[in-house]
Design a protein around this motif. Structure first.
Motif, PDB file in Angstrom:
ATOM      1  N   GLY A 105       0.736  -1.267  -0.029  1.00 44.11           N
ATOM      2  CA  GLY A 105      -0.097   0.184  -0.091  1.00 44.11           C
ATOM      3  C   GLY A 105       0.867   1.396   0.071  1.00 44.11           C
ATOM      4  N   ASP A 106       1.648   1.465   0.703  1.00 45.75           N
ATOM      5  CA  ASP A 106       2.484   2.640   0.770  1.00 45.75           C
ATOM      6  C   ASP A 106       4.172   2.349   0.659  1.00 45.75           C
ATOM      7  OD1 ASP A 106       3.138   1.206   3.403  1.00 45.75           O
ATOM      8  OD2 ASP A 106       2.679   2.927   4.630  1.00 45.75           O
ATOM      9  N   ASN A 107       4.514   1.131   0.280  1.00 44.90           N
ATOM     10  CA  ASN A 107       5.999   1.045   0.202  1.00 44.90           C
ATOM     11  C   ASN A 107       6.742   1.253   1.350  1.00 44.90           C
ATOM     12  OD1 ASN A 107       7.831   0.120  -1.963  1.00 44.90           O
ATOM     13  ND2 ASN A 107       8.366   2.014  -2.504  1.00 44.90           N
ATOM     14  N   SER A 108       6.297   0.829   2.634  1.00 44.36           N
ATOM     15  CA  SER A 108       7.261   1.083   3.708  1.00 44.36           C
ATOM     16  C   SER A 108       7.931  -0.162   3.902  1.00 44.36           C
ATOM     17  CB  SER A 108       6.411   1.396   5.124  1.00 44.36           C
ATOM     18  OG  SER A 108       5.483   0.362   5.330  1.00 44.36           O
ATOM     19  N   LYS A 109       9.011  -0.114   4.513  1.00 42.87           N
ATOM     20  CA  LYS A 109       9.949  -1.219   4.643  1.00 42.87           C
ATOM     21  C   LYS A 109       9.402  -2.329   5.862  1.00 42.87           C
ATOM     22  CE  LYS A 109      14.034   1.040   3.453  1.00 42.87           C
ATOM     23  NZ  LYS A 109      15.463   1.890   4.005  1.00 42.87           N
ATOM     24  N   MET A 110       9.420  -3.375   5.639  1.00 45.38           N
ATOM     25  CA  MET A 110       8.885  -4.359   6.237  1.00 45.38           C
ATOM     26  C   MET A 110       9.740  -5.479   6.775  1.00 45.38           C
ATOM     27  SD  MET A 110       5.601  -3.361   6.644  1.00 45.38           S
ATOM     28  CE  MET A 110       4.617  -5.009   7.277  1.00 45.38           C
ATOM     29  N   ALA A 111       9.513  -5.993   7.958  1.00 41.30           N
ATOM     30  CA  ALA A 111      10.535  -6.857   8.698  1.00 41.30           C
ATOM     31  C   ALA A 111       9.803  -8.026   9.452  1.00 41.30           C
ATOM     32  CB  ALA A 111      11.667  -6.171   9.626  1.00 41.30           C
ATOM     33  N   TYR A 112      10.397  -9.071   9.538  1.00 39.86           N
ATOM     34  CA  TYR A 112       9.985 -10.042  10.741  1.00 39.86           C
ATOM     35  C   TYR A 112      10.824  -9.733  11.765  1.00 39.86           C
ATOM     36  CZ  TYR A 112       7.313 -12.742   7.206  1.00 39.86           C
ATOM     37  OH  TYR A 112       6.161 -13.003   6.407  1.00 39.86           O
ATOM     38  N   ILE A 113      10.360  -9.698  12.945  1.00 36.70           N
ATOM     39  CA  ILE A 113      11.204  -9.839  14.349  1.00 36.70           C
ATOM     40  C   ILE A 113      10.747 -11.041  15.149  1.00 36.70           C
ATOM     41  CG2 ILE A 113       9.601  -8.223  15.608  1.00 36.70           C
ATOM     42  CD1 ILE A 113      11.696  -7.333  17.041  1.00 36.70           C
ATOM     43  N   GLU A 114      11.656 -11.858  15.390  1.00 36.85           N
ATOM     44  CA  GLU A 114      11.413 -13.205  15.995  1.00 36.85           C
ATOM     45  C   GLU A 114      12.593 -13.202  17.203  1.00 36.85           C
ATOM     46  OE1 GLU A 114      12.278 -16.466  13.293  1.00 36.85           O
ATOM     47  OE2 GLU A 114      14.597 -15.718  13.128  1.00 36.85           O
ATOM     48  N   LEU A 115      12.186 -14.287  17.982  1.00 39.07           N
ATOM     49  CA  LEU A 115      12.958 -14.576  19.310  1.00 39.07           C
ATOM     50  C   LEU A 115      14.118 -15.811  18.671  1.00 39.07           C
ATOM     51  CD1 LEU A 115      10.129 -15.043  22.009  1.00 39.07           C
ATOM     52  CD2 LEU A 115      11.778 -12.995  21.551  1.00 39.07           C
ATOM     53  N   VAL A 116      15.090 -15.335  18.977  1.00 38.74           N
ATOM     54  CA  VAL A 116      16.256 -16.427  18.715  1.00 38.74           C
ATOM     55  C   VAL A 116      16.111 -17.475  19.355  1.00 38.74           C
ATOM     56  CG1 VAL A 116      18.673 -16.699  18.749  1.00 38.74           C
ATOM     57  CG2 VAL A 116      17.805 -14.247  18.121  1.00 38.74           C
ATOM     58  N   GLY A 117      16.123 -18.711  18.626  1.00 33.79           N
ATOM     59  CA  GLY A 117      16.131 -19.975  19.600  1.00 33.79           C
ATOM     60  C   GLY A 117      14.571 -20.533  19.395  1.00 33.79           C
ATOM     61  N   ARG A 118      13.609 -19.863  18.774  1.00 29.03           N
ATOM     62  CA  ARG A 118      12.406 -20.202  18.888  1.00 29.03           C
ATOM     63  C   ARG A 118      12.197 -21.567  18.062  1.00 29.03           C
ATOM     64  NH1 ARG A 118       9.180 -19.442  14.113  1.00 29.03           N
ATOM     65  NH2 ARG A 118      10.026 -18.686  12.316  1.00 29.03           N
ATOM     66  N   ASN A 119      10.971 -22.270  18.362  1.00 24.72           N
ATOM     67  CA  ASN A 119      10.671 -23.463  17.732  1.00 24.72           C
ATOM     68  C   ASN A 119      10.358 -23.138  16.123  1.00 24.72           C
ATOM     69  OD1 ASN A 119       9.914 -26.212  17.264  1.00 24.72           O
ATOM     70  ND2 ASN A 119       8.360 -26.188  18.356  1.00 24.72           N
ATOM     71  N   LYS A 120      11.103 -23.841  15.260  1.00 27.18           N
ATOM     72  CA  LYS A 120      11.102 -23.749  14.062  1.00 27.18           C
ATOM     73  C   LYS A 120       9.925 -24.280  13.399  1.00 27.18           C
ATOM     74  CE  LYS A 120      14.953 -21.466  13.564  1.00 27.18           C
ATOM     75  NZ  LYS A 120      15.274 -20.071  13.003  1.00 27.18           N
ATOM     76  N   LYS A 121       9.404 -25.335  13.921  1.00 26.87           N
ATOM     77  CA  LYS A 121       8.004 -26.184  13.259  1.00 26.87           C
ATOM     78  C   LYS A 121       6.915 -25.218  13.482  1.00 26.87           C
ATOM     79  CE  LYS A 121      10.153 -30.562  14.608  1.00 26.87           C
ATOM     80  NZ  LYS A 121      10.048 -31.526  15.469  1.00 26.87           N
ATOM     81  N   ARG A 122       6.625 -24.198  13.991  1.00 29.59           N
ATOM     82  CA  ARG A 122       5.266 -23.624  14.114  1.00 29.59           C
ATOM     83  C   ARG A 122       5.236 -22.920  12.789  1.00 29.59           C
ATOM     84  NH1 ARG A 122       5.135 -21.049  20.212  1.00 29.59           N
ATOM     85  NH2 ARG A 122       5.263 -22.960  21.281  1.00 29.59           N
ATOM     86  N   THR A 123       4.210 -22.500  12.543  1.00 32.55           N
ATOM     87  CA  THR A 123       3.602 -21.611  11.262  1.00 32.55           C
ATOM     88  C   THR A 123       3.347 -20.253  11.661  1.00 32.55           C
ATOM     89  OG1 THR A 123       1.449 -22.203  11.554  1.00 32.55           O
ATOM     90  CG2 THR A 123       2.704 -23.848  10.047  1.00 32.55           C
ATOM     91  N   LEU A 124       3.744 -19.662  10.809  1.00 33.46           N
ATOM     92  CA  LEU A 124       3.476 -18.071  10.989  1.00 33.46           C
ATOM     93  C   LEU A 124       1.911 -17.679  11.275  1.00 33.46           C
ATOM     94  CD1 LEU A 124       5.948 -16.536   8.531  1.00 33.46           C
ATOM     95  CD2 LEU A 124       6.413 -16.872  10.892  1.00 33.46           C
ATOM     96  N   LYS A 125       1.761 -16.970  12.482  1.00 29.32           N
ATOM     97  CA  LYS A 125       0.224 -16.677  12.717  1.00 29.32           C
ATOM     98  C   LYS A 125       0.054 -15.439  12.447  1.00 29.32           C
ATOM     99  CE  LYS A 125      -0.470 -20.090  15.975  1.00 29.32           C
ATOM    100  NZ  LYS A 125      -1.629 -21.120  16.255  1.00 29.32           N
TER     101      LYS A 125
END
Length: 127
Positions: A105-125
């Motif tokens: 919509g507005d061309n702003s920079k997007m990013a994921y922020i995650e906890l280091v060492g999180r469970n990789k098997k979970r899907t993105l909510k």
């Protein structure tokens, strides 16, 4: 001049900014990864890392501090029981920011922020 003025204002009042960071930190600790703008992610990192650091030492004053900031008993319990055990060996750097392009919509920079060492098997909510 803005000498020694630390932090981003994010075009919000101080109460709105504080409330937004509380809500975002609650979501981050609940889902362990969220998608947001890059500037909000960088500011959230400064807000949530001291909270995670204080949860590593389990005493009453730290519990009261974290519960005062987060306002969710479920998330505070998860932080003290689960996340603090994962972060036990780390001295800092509990979050990771991954850039993921621009918003349509507005061309702003997007990013994921995650906890280091999180469970990789979970899907993105919150993609």
């Amino acid at each position: 001049m803005r000498h020694k003025k630390i932090g981003r204002k994010l075009s919000r009042t101080s109460s709105h900014r504080k409330s937004m960071l509380r809500n975002m930190s609650t979501s981050l600790l609940e889902y362990e990864i969220i998608k947001t703008t890059l500037n909000k992610a960088k500011e959230l990192r400064r807000f949530v890392e001291p909270i995670i650091n204080s949860s590593k030492k389990k005493n009453l004053s730290n519990y009261r501090y974290v519960s005062q900031v987060l306002k969710s008993k479920k998330i505070v319990a998860k932080l003290f029981n689960d996340i603090s055990k994962i972060m036990e060996g780390r001295k800092g750097g509990y979050t990771r920011i991954i850039k993921c392009g621009f918003r349509k919509g507005d061309n702003s920079k997007m990013a994921y922020i995650e906890l280091v060492g999180r469970n990789k098997k979970r899907t993105l909510k919150n993609p």
